[in-house]
Design a protein around this motif. Structure first.
Motif, PDB file in Angstrom:
ATOM      1  N   PHE A 298     -10.199   2.739   2.508  1.00  0.00           N
ATOM      2  CA  PHE A 298      -9.267   1.674   2.105  1.00  0.00           C
ATOM      3  C   PHE A 298      -8.646   2.006   0.747  1.00  0.00           C
ATOM      4  N   LEU A 299      -9.488   2.397  -0.221  1.00  0.00           N
ATOM      5  CA  LEU A 299      -8.963   2.735  -1.557  1.00  0.00           C
ATOM      6  C   LEU A 299      -8.071   3.976  -1.495  1.00  0.00           C
TER       7      LEU A 299
ATOM      8  N   HIS B 129      14.418   7.496  -8.131  1.00  0.00           N
ATOM      9  CA  HIS B 129      15.243   6.397  -8.676  1.00  0.00           C
ATOM     10  C   HIS B 129      15.580   6.618 -10.158  1.00  0.00           C
TER      11      HIS B 129
ATOM     12  N   ARG C 229      -6.227   4.859   0.938  1.00  0.00           N
ATOM     13  CA  ARG C 229      -4.967   4.458   1.534  1.00  0.00           C
ATOM     14  C   ARG C 229      -4.076   3.736   0.510  1.00  0.00           C
ATOM     15  N   ILE C 230      -4.694   2.887  -0.320  1.00  0.00           N
ATOM     16  CA  ILE C 230      -3.960   2.198  -1.390  1.00  0.00           C
ATOM     17  C   ILE C 230      -3.378   3.258  -2.333  1.00  0.00           C
ATOM     18  N   SER C 231      -4.201   4.247  -2.645  1.00  0.00           N
ATOM     19  CA  SER C 231      -3.789   5.358  -3.510  1.00  0.00           C
ATOM     20  C   SER C 231      -2.582   6.092  -2.936  1.00  0.00           C
TER      21      SER C 231
ATOM     22  N   ARG D 225       9.298   7.619  -4.857  1.00  0.00           N
ATOM     23  CA  ARG D 225      10.571   6.900  -4.749  1.00  0.00           C
ATOM     24  C   ARG D 225      11.041   6.456  -6.133  1.00  0.00           C
ATOM     25  N   LEU D 226      10.090   6.053  -6.977  1.00  0.00           N
ATOM     26  CA  LEU D 226      10.440   5.667  -8.353  1.00  0.00           C
ATOM     27  C   LEU D 226      10.991   6.879  -9.104  1.00  0.00           C
ATOM     28  N   ARG D 227      10.365   8.041  -8.885  1.00  0.00           N
ATOM     29  CA  ARG D 227      10.826   9.269  -9.535  1.00  0.00           C
ATOM     30  C   ARG D 227      12.286   9.560  -9.171  1.00  0.00           C
TER      31      ARG D 227
ATOM     32  N   TRP E 167       0.598   4.164  -3.292  1.00  0.00           N
ATOM     33  CA  TRP E 167       1.169   4.248  -4.643  1.00  0.00           C
ATOM     34  C   TRP E 167       1.827   5.606  -4.857  1.00  0.00           C
ATOM     35  N   ASP E 168       1.228   6.658  -4.311  1.00  0.00           N
ATOM     36  CA  ASP E 168       1.843   7.985  -4.446  1.00  0.00           C
ATOM     37  C   ASP E 168       3.231   8.014  -3.806  1.00  0.00           C
ATOM     38  N   ARG E 169       3.347   7.403  -2.637  1.00  0.00           N
ATOM     39  CA  ARG E 169       4.668   7.362  -1.971  1.00  0.00           C
ATOM     40  C   ARG E 169       5.651   6.540  -2.802  1.00  0.00           C
ATOM     41  N   ALA E 170       5.189   5.399  -3.309  1.00  0.00           N
ATOM     42  CA  ALA E 170       6.060   4.537  -4.118  1.00  0.00           C
ATOM     43  C   ALA E 170       6.481   5.259  -5.396  1.00  0.00           C
ATOM     44  N   LEU E 171       5.543   6.001  -6.001  1.00  0.00           N
ATOM     45  CA  LEU E 171       5.855   6.722  -7.247  1.00  0.00           C
ATOM     46  C   LEU E 171       6.905   7.802  -7.014  1.00  0.00           C
TER      47      LEU E 171
END
Lengths: 157, 100
Positions: free
Chosen positions: B78-79, B96, B81-83, B92-94, B86-90
């Protein structure tokens, strides 16, 4: 990793650190302007981030569109620290996630020669029980399946 | 108590580590070298048992504790997967902030 005193809770947390080639002010805006946050996070966030306020909206990430966006801002210390709490619902299809257990998401920004070192910490998983984890795993599997179907459709077309 | 809450205590975490190598241990074995009383260890084991992290079996007059691997594996998955989220979101932030 930064040596700043931690404001995270509990012992079970997820920490990710990246260096972004952009100035701290730029990263700060991308994190704290709700429209910008929504653009990269893939969410529709209907209200601005303000300390003590709750934002609502919906997720836009393919496969997760039925998820609500829900956050309550805890800290906004420009341009270094931004944090909010968000829920981990037992049933993501619910119309409201009120009363569901939450974790704390903290963004810490630090200027470095290359740009900005950003550390994301999600903490407070002590509140998340097995049932919620299981629900979240099922949803995730479903999300990936939808993604895989889309890729397959795209490649096979 | 949730799995994560049960693991959020240094003594319980050491107990889990001790049981981590597939060991089946009784309270005396688990208490030795722990620096806390047998009574405290028993209490912590009860919490771990209640959270489904350890199983206990009666072996004669002894109670033997064992790690329930599936529960911990599920929690750590579970942790992870959360990690990964965040890696995928980061990334996308990069894109952006570095292209914007």
């Amino acid at each position: 990793m930064s040596e700043r005193p931690s404001q995270h809770e509990g012992t079970q947390s997820v920490v990710r650190t990246v260096v972004l080639h952009a100035p701290v002010e730029r990263v700060w805006r991308a994190l704290t302007d709700h429209r910008e946050f929504g653009a990269w996070f893939k969410a529709r966030i209907d209200q601005p981030f303000e300390v003590g306020r709750t934002q609502t909206g919906g997720m836009l990430e393919p496969g997760f569109e039925y998820y609500l966006w829900s956050s309550t801002v805890v800290t906004m210390e420009a341009p270094h620290r931004f944090s909010f709490r968000w829920p981990h619902p037992r049933d993501p299809h619910a119309r409201s996630y009120e009363g569901e257990p939450t974790t704390l998401v903290t963004f810490e920004l630090e200027p470095v020669p290359e740009g900005t070192r950003l550390t994301i910490t999600e903490s407070g998983f002590e509140a998340i029980d097995e049932e919620r984890r299981a629900a979240s795993m099922r949803e995730n599997a479903q999300g990936w399946e939808i993604q895989a179907q889309r890729i397959a459709a795209y490649l096979g077309a | 108590m949730t799995t994560f809450a049960a693991l959020g205590d240094p003594t319980r975490l050491s107990l889990v580590r001790r049981l981590g190598r597939g060991s089946r241990l009784n309270v005396s074995q688990l208490t030795s070298g722990m620096g806390v009383s047998r009574q405290a260890v028993t209490k912590h084991l009860a919490v771990l048992h209640e959270a489904g992290i350890v199983s206990r079996t009666e072996a004669g007059r002894q109670t033997v504790y064992e790690l329930r691997g599936e529960q911990l594996a599920e929690a750590s998955e579970f942790l992870a997967r959360i990690s990964a989220g965040w890696d995928r979101a980061l990334e996308r932030l990069r894109a952006h902030v570095e292209e914007g």
